[in-house]
Design an enzyme around this catalytic site. Structure first.
Site, PDB file in Angstrom:
ATOM      1  N   THR A 190       0.852  -1.207   0.000  1.00 27.38           N
ATOM      2  CA  THR A 190       0.000   0.000   0.000  1.00 27.38           C
ATOM      3  C   THR A 190       0.882   1.249   0.000  1.00 27.38           C
ATOM      4  O   THR A 190       1.955   1.235   0.621  1.00 27.38           O
ATOM      5  CB  THR A 190      -0.885   0.005   1.265  1.00 27.38           C
ATOM      6  OG1 THR A 190      -1.714  -1.160   1.233  1.00 27.38           O
ATOM      7  CG2 THR A 190      -1.777   1.234   1.328  1.00 27.38           C
ATOM      8  N   GLY A 191       0.409   2.294  -0.652  1.00 29.39           N
ATOM      9  CA  GLY A 191       1.114   3.576  -0.578  1.00 29.39           C
ATOM     10  C   GLY A 191       1.387   4.150  -1.955  1.00 29.39           C
ATOM     11  O   GLY A 191       1.085   3.531  -2.985  1.00 29.39           O
ATOM     12  N   ASP A 246       6.186  -4.077  -1.534  1.00 26.87           N
ATOM     13  CA  ASP A 246       5.606  -3.007  -0.727  1.00 26.87           C
ATOM     14  C   ASP A 246       6.647  -1.909  -0.480  1.00 26.87           C
ATOM     15  O   ASP A 246       7.860  -2.147  -0.603  1.00 26.87           O
ATOM     16  CB  ASP A 246       5.107  -3.574   0.619  1.00 26.87           C
ATOM     17  CG  ASP A 246       4.118  -2.647   1.309  1.00 26.87           C
ATOM     18  OD1 ASP A 246       3.843  -1.546   0.803  1.00 26.87           O
ATOM     19  OD2 ASP A 246       3.603  -3.041   2.377  1.00 26.87           O
ATOM     20  N   GLY A 247       6.173  -0.750  -0.107  1.00 31.07           N
ATOM     21  CA  GLY A 247       7.039   0.370   0.244  1.00 31.07           C
ATOM     22  C   GLY A 247       7.401   0.342   1.722  1.00 31.07           C
ATOM     23  O   GLY A 247       7.126  -0.633   2.427  1.00 31.07           O
ATOM     24  N   GLY A 259       3.481   1.645   7.841  1.00 31.22           N
ATOM     25  CA  GLY A 259       2.175   1.973   8.420  1.00 31.22           C
ATOM     26  C   GLY A 259       1.803   3.434   8.281  1.00 31.22           C
ATOM     27  O   GLY A 259       0.763   3.849   8.779  1.00 31.22           O
ATOM     28  N   GLY A 260       2.660   4.191   7.562  1.00 30.74           N
ATOM     29  CA  GLY A 260       2.314   5.587   7.304  1.00 30.74           C
ATOM     30  C   GLY A 260       0.966   5.709   6.596  1.00 30.74           C
ATOM     31  O   GLY A 260       0.276   6.714   6.729  1.00 30.74           O
ATOM     32  N   GLU A 288      -0.649  -5.457   5.779  1.00 34.52           N
ATOM     33  CA  GLU A 288       0.666  -5.576   5.116  1.00 34.52           C
ATOM     34  C   GLU A 288       1.487  -6.684   5.774  1.00 34.52           C
ATOM     35  O   GLU A 288       2.126  -7.491   5.085  1.00 34.52           O
ATOM     36  CB  GLU A 288       1.415  -4.242   5.193  1.00 34.52           C
ATOM     37  CG  GLU A 288       0.785  -3.164   4.326  1.00 34.52           C
ATOM     38  CD  GLU A 288       1.378  -1.781   4.518  1.00 34.52           C
ATOM     39  OE1 GLU A 288       1.158  -0.951   3.645  1.00 34.52           O
ATOM     40  OE2 GLU A 288       2.045  -1.539   5.537  1.00 34.52           O
ATOM     41  N   LYS A 304      14.188   7.132   2.282  1.00 29.67           N
ATOM     42  CA  LYS A 304      13.668   6.207   3.301  1.00 29.67           C
ATOM     43  C   LYS A 304      14.781   5.433   4.020  1.00 29.67           C
ATOM     44  O   LYS A 304      14.529   4.755   5.016  1.00 29.67           O
ATOM     45  CB  LYS A 304      12.711   5.190   2.664  1.00 29.67           C
ATOM     46  CG  LYS A 304      11.594   5.787   1.828  1.00 29.67           C
ATOM     47  CD  LYS A 304      10.610   6.541   2.684  1.00 29.67           C
ATOM     48  CE  LYS A 304       9.422   7.096   1.941  1.00 29.67           C
ATOM     49  NZ  LYS A 304       8.536   6.134   1.339  1.00 29.67           N
TER      50      LYS A 304
HETATM   51  C1  5RP Z   1       1.412   2.005   4.229  1.00 32.51           C
HETATM   52  C2  5RP Z   1       2.874   1.802   4.235  1.00 32.51           C
HETATM   53  C3  5RP Z   1       3.657   2.354   3.085  1.00 32.51           C
HETATM   54  O1  5RP Z   1       4.395   1.334   2.515  1.00 32.51           O
HETATM   55  C4  5RP Z   1       4.570   3.428   3.585  1.00 32.51           C
HETATM   56  O2  5RP Z   1       3.792   4.389   4.296  1.00 32.51           O
HETATM   57  C5  5RP Z   1       5.305   4.113   2.436  1.00 32.51           C
HETATM   58  O3  5RP Z   1       4.393   4.812   1.663  1.00 32.51           O
HETATM   59  P1  5RP Z   1       4.835   5.667   0.414  1.00 32.51           P
HETATM   60  O4  5RP Z   1       5.244   4.717  -0.649  1.00 32.51           O
HETATM   61  O5  5RP Z   1       3.572   6.446   0.065  1.00 32.51           O
HETATM   62  O6  5RP Z   1       5.939   6.581   0.840  1.00 32.51           O
HETATM   63  O7  5RP Z   1       3.461   1.213   5.106  1.00 32.51           O
HETATM   64  O8  5RP Z   1       0.818   1.546   5.420  1.00 32.51           O
END
Ligand code: 5RP
Length: 224
Positions: free
Chosen positions: A28-29, A81-82, A95-96, A103, A121
């Site tokens: 997600t993200g 995932d990010g 979890g942002g 996840e 990051k």
């Molecule tokens: C969502 C997450 C995302 O992977 C994390 O917040 C990074 O998001 P982005 O790719 O928008 O920077 O953990 O719950």
């Protein structure tokens, strides 16, 4: 390159980890959104996806990719995932986007976790980004006090004036002021507190590979 371009770069680079004919686990993200856009270009070569949030499910379906329920699937070869932070060992804060619990569930059923992130990051020690923790609301007050005893400040995440409600119907605490020097021990400790649904330190489900978007291109870090 802009941060958005770096996200698109790693989203595209992640395609090479997708196994033809199989299901792929999707996080997600905003970085994952770039991956989903890239995945749409090879949708006829995959069986479908297992998604970690309602938001990703909607985007996958809009791209014409079939979404399967995680509980119908025994094992996935890869989860992409990010992360909000990733350290030199592949431990992450996530979890942002408030999707940490699902996840972690999809990551746990996947043989390989491929993290896609721009270089902002990467950190030496986790904790600059406040650690998200999904909690059952009636336990929030006590969990806030438990974090205070560890030196952290936990704040209830809001959407507008009201507490944010996750896809699982729970709340999120964002904990700042922590330096997570032992992510495995920290994750195990917080997991044991009654009312914690999920802590956003991914140490037991760490990344096996990180595709890091840099101004020089995609840097691959492989811990497997
Ligand atoms: C969502 C997450 C995302 O992977 C994390 O917040 C990074 O998001 P982005 O790719 O928008 O920077 O953990 O719950």
């Amino acid at each position: 390159m802009t941060q958005d371009e770096l996200k698109a770069l790693v989203g595209q680079a992640a395609l090479k980890y997708v196994v033809p004919g199989e299901l792929v686990g999707v996080g997600t993200g905003s970085t994952v959104n770039k991956f989903i856009d890239a995945l749409a270009s090879i949708k006829d070569r995959i069986r479908g996806a297992v998604s970690s949030s309602e938001a990703s499910t909607a985007r996958l379906r809009a791209a014409g990719i079939e979404v399967f329920d995680a509980s119908e699937v025994e094992e996935l070869s890869v989860y992409i995932d990010g992360a909000d932070e990733i350290d030199g060992q592949g431990y992450m804060i996530k979890g942002g986007g408030a999707a940490l619990t699902r996840e972690k569930i999809v990551a746990a059923q996947s043989r390989r976790f491929v993290c896609i992130a721009d270089e902002s990051k990467q950190v030496p020690v986790l904790g600059r980004f406040p650690v998200p923790v999904e909690v059952i609301p009636m336990a929030a007050g006590r969990i806030i006090r438990q974090f205070a005893a560890l030196g952290g400040t936990a704040r209830l995440r809001l959407r507008g004036d009201a507490p944010l409600v996750t896809d699982n119907g729970q709340h999120i605490l964002d904990v700042s002021g922590l330096s997570v020097t032992d992510p495995l021990a920290f994750e195990s400790q917080v997991n044991q507190w009654p009312g914690v649904v999920c802590v956003g330190v991914f140490a037991h489900q760490k990344a096996n590979v990180c595709l890091l978007g840099t101004s020089q291109g995609v840097r691959t870090i492989d811990w497997s």
